[in-house]
Design a protein around this motif. Structure first.
Motif, PDB file in Angstrom:
ATOM      1  N   GLY A 358      33.100  27.796  24.105  1.00 36.94           N
ATOM      2  CA  GLY A 358      32.195  28.873  23.718  1.00 36.94           C
ATOM      3  C   GLY A 358      31.231  28.426  22.652  1.00 36.94           C
ATOM      4  N   ASP A 359      30.334  29.337  22.298  1.00 30.03           N
ATOM      5  CA  ASP A 359      29.376  29.070  21.230  1.00 30.03           C
ATOM      6  C   ASP A 359      29.480  30.223  20.237  1.00 30.03           C
ATOM      7  OD1 ASP A 359      27.934  31.101  22.676  1.00 30.03           O
ATOM      8  OD2 ASP A 359      27.140  29.513  23.963  1.00 30.03           O
ATOM      9  N   LEU A 360      28.432  30.559  19.549  1.00 28.24           N
ATOM     10  CA  LEU A 360      28.540  31.594  18.527  1.00 28.24           C
ATOM     11  C   LEU A 360      28.337  33.007  19.074  1.00 28.24           C
ATOM     12  CD1 LEU A 360      26.796  29.880  15.476  1.00 28.24           C
ATOM     13  CD2 LEU A 360      29.204  29.910  16.122  1.00 28.24           C
ATOM     14  N   ALA A 379      34.035  31.766  18.876  1.00 23.28           N
ATOM     15  CA  ALA A 379      34.463  30.393  18.593  1.00 23.28           C
ATOM     16  C   ALA A 379      33.520  29.775  17.561  1.00 23.28           C
ATOM     17  CB  ALA A 379      34.465  29.567  19.865  1.00 23.28           C
ATOM     18  N   VAL A 380      34.100  29.020  16.628  1.00 22.17           N
ATOM     19  CA  VAL A 380      33.329  28.371  15.565  1.00 22.17           C
ATOM     20  C   VAL A 380      33.900  26.974  15.318  1.00 22.17           C
ATOM     21  CG1 VAL A 380      32.836  30.587  14.454  1.00 22.17           C
ATOM     22  CG2 VAL A 380      34.803  29.243  13.686  1.00 22.17           C
ATOM     23  N   SER A 396      37.527  23.394  17.518  1.00 14.38           N
ATOM     24  CA  SER A 396      36.963  24.684  17.874  1.00 14.38           C
ATOM     25  C   SER A 396      38.045  25.707  17.555  1.00 14.38           C
ATOM     26  CB  SER A 396      36.594  24.751  19.357  1.00 14.38           C
ATOM     27  OG  SER A 396      36.205  26.066  19.708  1.00 14.38           O
ATOM     28  N   ALA A 397      37.750  26.598  16.627  1.00 14.01           N
ATOM     29  CA  ALA A 397      38.703  27.640  16.240  1.00 14.01           C
ATOM     30  C   ALA A 397      38.045  29.001  16.471  1.00 14.01           C
ATOM     31  CB  ALA A 397      39.109  27.470  14.779  1.00 14.01           C
ATOM     32  N   GLY A 428      39.217  28.895  22.223  1.00 19.15           N
ATOM     33  CA  GLY A 428      37.928  29.504  22.536  1.00 19.15           C
ATOM     34  C   GLY A 428      38.043  30.756  23.376  1.00 19.15           C
ATOM     35  N   TRP A 429      36.896  31.403  23.596  1.00 15.42           N
ATOM     36  CA  TRP A 429      36.741  32.602  24.421  1.00 15.42           C
ATOM     37  C   TRP A 429      37.719  33.709  24.030  1.00 15.42           C
ATOM     38  CZ3 TRP A 429      32.171  32.086  25.883  1.00 15.42           C
ATOM     39  CH2 TRP A 429      31.661  30.874  26.364  1.00 15.42           C
ATOM     40  N   PRO A 430      37.667  34.181  22.764  1.00 13.31           N
ATOM     41  CA  PRO A 430      38.590  35.228  22.319  1.00 13.31           C
ATOM     42  C   PRO A 430      38.104  36.631  22.694  1.00 13.31           C
ATOM     43  CG  PRO A 430      37.161  34.586  20.515  1.00 13.31           C
ATOM     44  CD  PRO A 430      36.788  33.700  21.677  1.00 13.31           C
ATOM     45  N   ALA A 431      39.028  37.506  23.088  1.00 11.97           N
ATOM     46  CA  ALA A 431      38.742  38.920  23.307  1.00 11.97           C
ATOM     47  C   ALA A 431      39.736  39.718  22.480  1.00 11.97           C
ATOM     48  CB  ALA A 431      38.854  39.277  24.781  1.00 11.97           C
TER      49      ALA A 431
END
Length: 538
Positions: A358-360, A379-380, A396-397, A428-431
């Motif tokens: 993912g990105d910001l 993701a950062v 990536s956290a 990544g890709w958190p919901a």
């Protein structure tokens, strides 16, 4: 989302807007499900870009971190416990392997939700229905069947469950480059009859609502709702060109959930261009409408992220003059786009084995109206320690946020924020969503070469008033992912996951994710497997 626009990450921050509802010409079809048309109006654009700055050349992966990533505790909200103990790790009560690798689609883009009676999930070009016990009621069905006769690329499905109307809402996009046309398809699926497609009702919205400014197509849809209606956000791109502007569609319940008459168009309000600029005048990008849970007061909330270090809270409110969109920027630390992730069986040097976490962009937004809190995550880049397998590893956290929106939006505050991750592991890709007790839950993807973890589905839980997360592995990946997409050396793992609170028992949340599925004969796979898990506080 199509690969052609994947790495574009424009920048942002906006003002207020109110636009009249304009119905369009009806378009109908006698096939099932029934299909309606909708119409609306909009505004105008301007652009800046952000790219992933990362070097993965040698064994230890190097990248300059943006800041120390220790979790920061902000002012606690009214539901916070002054010394809340960390809960046990979340527990999955029900697990379903939902839609398997569908045709040659990659990435999966898993989405879905649970209702009172059924579960509806989708992947990039297919939708399926399951009973709450996980038994299949409607096998994977191509999205093209929901919009017969319309040519073009169908992609980016999103599903939410609107508990106020007991209805699933499925949206996806259609892009026809040859004629420079684009549509947003909205399909309502009654919970009680979800397995019967004749009860579904489709609405086709024009995705380019600004006249005389060239053709644009809609990308990366986001869907939210409150007690009065649904909101859809998309990023508008010029055909063959750059990002143009974010656009918000608002459809009232009375228009969307009424009698499905293919001859009657659905009215909607469209806010675009200058109406979706950030408070500093820059273009907004990926404005996430919130899923609302609890006592809805008529305000629809949204969140977006500005790379200059601002979390932007948006509010859509009905006034005597029509819908009015306002926003305010909440200062947060400026984050850096995360590096590509590694996976077991992969390489530090070979980008063909990396995956995109993912990105910001924010992945979803959730509004707990009973608590008066908004939640989101993305993701950062992080520098988590200790590094024991490598000399230095930039991860990536996941950074999550809790926001208290105020009556005067400029007085809104960040009440908590924190980081979910682990040393030498990429997430990544958190919901995110809360349960009825105010516990924040998250589902996300994870993998690591140094820790020998294949792409897997995970859950996290953060109790009220604290920032430390407890983690649970939902399903472990079984092989190194090598997708069928050959035009990008980095593995496209999917641009989102999904989550919602169980409308039957608020102690549970439903999580839709995926894992890399092996066949037992090889350590490399090109197959993903969608998952559904009903999770509660352990």
């Amino acid at each position: 989302m199509p690969a052609l626009a994947r790495r574009s990450f424009p920048v942002f921050l906006a003002a207020a807007a109110a636009i009249a509802v304009v119905p369009s010409t009806a378009v109908g079809t006698p096939s099932s499900p029934r299909l309606r048309a909708g119409g609306g109006l909009a505004s105008l654009p301007v652009f800046g870009g952000m790219s992933r700055v990362v070097l993965r050349a040698a064994s230890p992966i190097t990248m300059r971190p943006s800041h120390p990533v220790a979790a920061t505790t902000m002012r606690p909200g009214p539901a916070a416990r002054s010394a809340a103990p960390a809960s046990a790790a979340p527990v999955a009560a029900t697990h379903v392997d939902a839609i398997p690798q569908w045709k040659t689609d990659s990435p999966a883009d898993p989405t879905g939700a649970i209702g009172v009676t059924n579960i509806v999930t989708a992947v990039n070009t297919a939708v399926a229905v399951y009973a709450r016990d996980g038994s299949e009621l409607l096998p994977p069905t191509d999205l093209a069947s929901l919009i017969p006769g319309v040519q073009g690329q169908k992609f980016d499905p999103k599903i939410v469950y609107d508990q106020y109307t007991s209805t699933f809402v499925l949206t996806f996009l259609v892009r026809r480059a040859a004629t420079r046309q684009s549509w947003i398809v909205v399909t309502t699926i009654p919970d009680a009859t979800a397995a019967d497609q004749t009860t579904w009702c489709g609405t086709k919205l024009h995705a380019d609502t600004v006249p005389r400014n060239g053709r644009q197509w809609a990308d990366y849809p986001a869907v939210g709702y409150d007690g009065d209606g649904i909101a859809i956000d998309t990023n508008a791109f010029t055909f063959g060109g750059p990002f143009a502007y974010a656009q918000i569609y608002s459809i009232a319940n009375i228009d969307l959930f009424g009698t499905c008459d293919p001859t009657s168009p659905v009215a909607f309000t469209s806010i675009t261009g200058d109406g979706t600029r950030n408070p500093d005048g820059a273009k907004a990008f990926t404005i996430q409408p919130a899923q609302t849970q609890g006592g809805s007061n008529g305000d629809q909330y949204f969140l977006s992220y500005g790379r200059s270090g601002a979390l932007v809270v948006w509010r859509l409110r009905a006034t005597a003059a029509g819908l009015r969109l306002t926003n305010a920027a909440i200062p947060v630390k400026a984050e850096v786009i995360p590096p590509y992730g590694t996976q077991a069986g992969g390489s530090y040097r070979n980008p063909d084995t990396w995956w995109d976490p993912g990105d910001l962009r924010l992945v979803n937004a959730f509004y707990d109206a009973d608590l008066g809190r908004l939640y989101t995550a993305h993701a950062v880049a992080a520098n988590l320690r200790p590094d024991t397998m490598t000399g230095r590893y930039i991860e990536s956290a996941i950074r999550w946020y809790e926001v208290e929106p105020a009556g005067r939006l400029t007085r809104s505050t960040l009440t908590r924020t924190g980081t979910v991750g682990a040393p030498e592991v990429d997430s990544g890709w958190p919901a995110v969503a809360t349960d009825a007790s105010g516990d924040l839950f998250m589902t996300f993807s994870r993998a690591s070469k140094p820790r020998q973890e294949y792409l897997s589905a995970w859950a996290a839980e953060i109790p009220p008033g604290v920032t430390k997360a407890q983690l649970t592995l939902l399903t472990a990946g079984a092989a190194t992912m090598e997708s069928r997409i050959r035009d990008d050396p980095v593995e496209r793992w999917g641009d989102f996951n999904a989550i919602n609170r169980d409308p039957v028992d608020g102690a549970f949340v439903a999580m839709v994710n995926q894992y890399a599925k092996g066949d037992g004969s090889s350590t490399v796979t090109d197959s993903w497997q969608q998952t559904f898990d009903l999770v509660s506080d352990g």
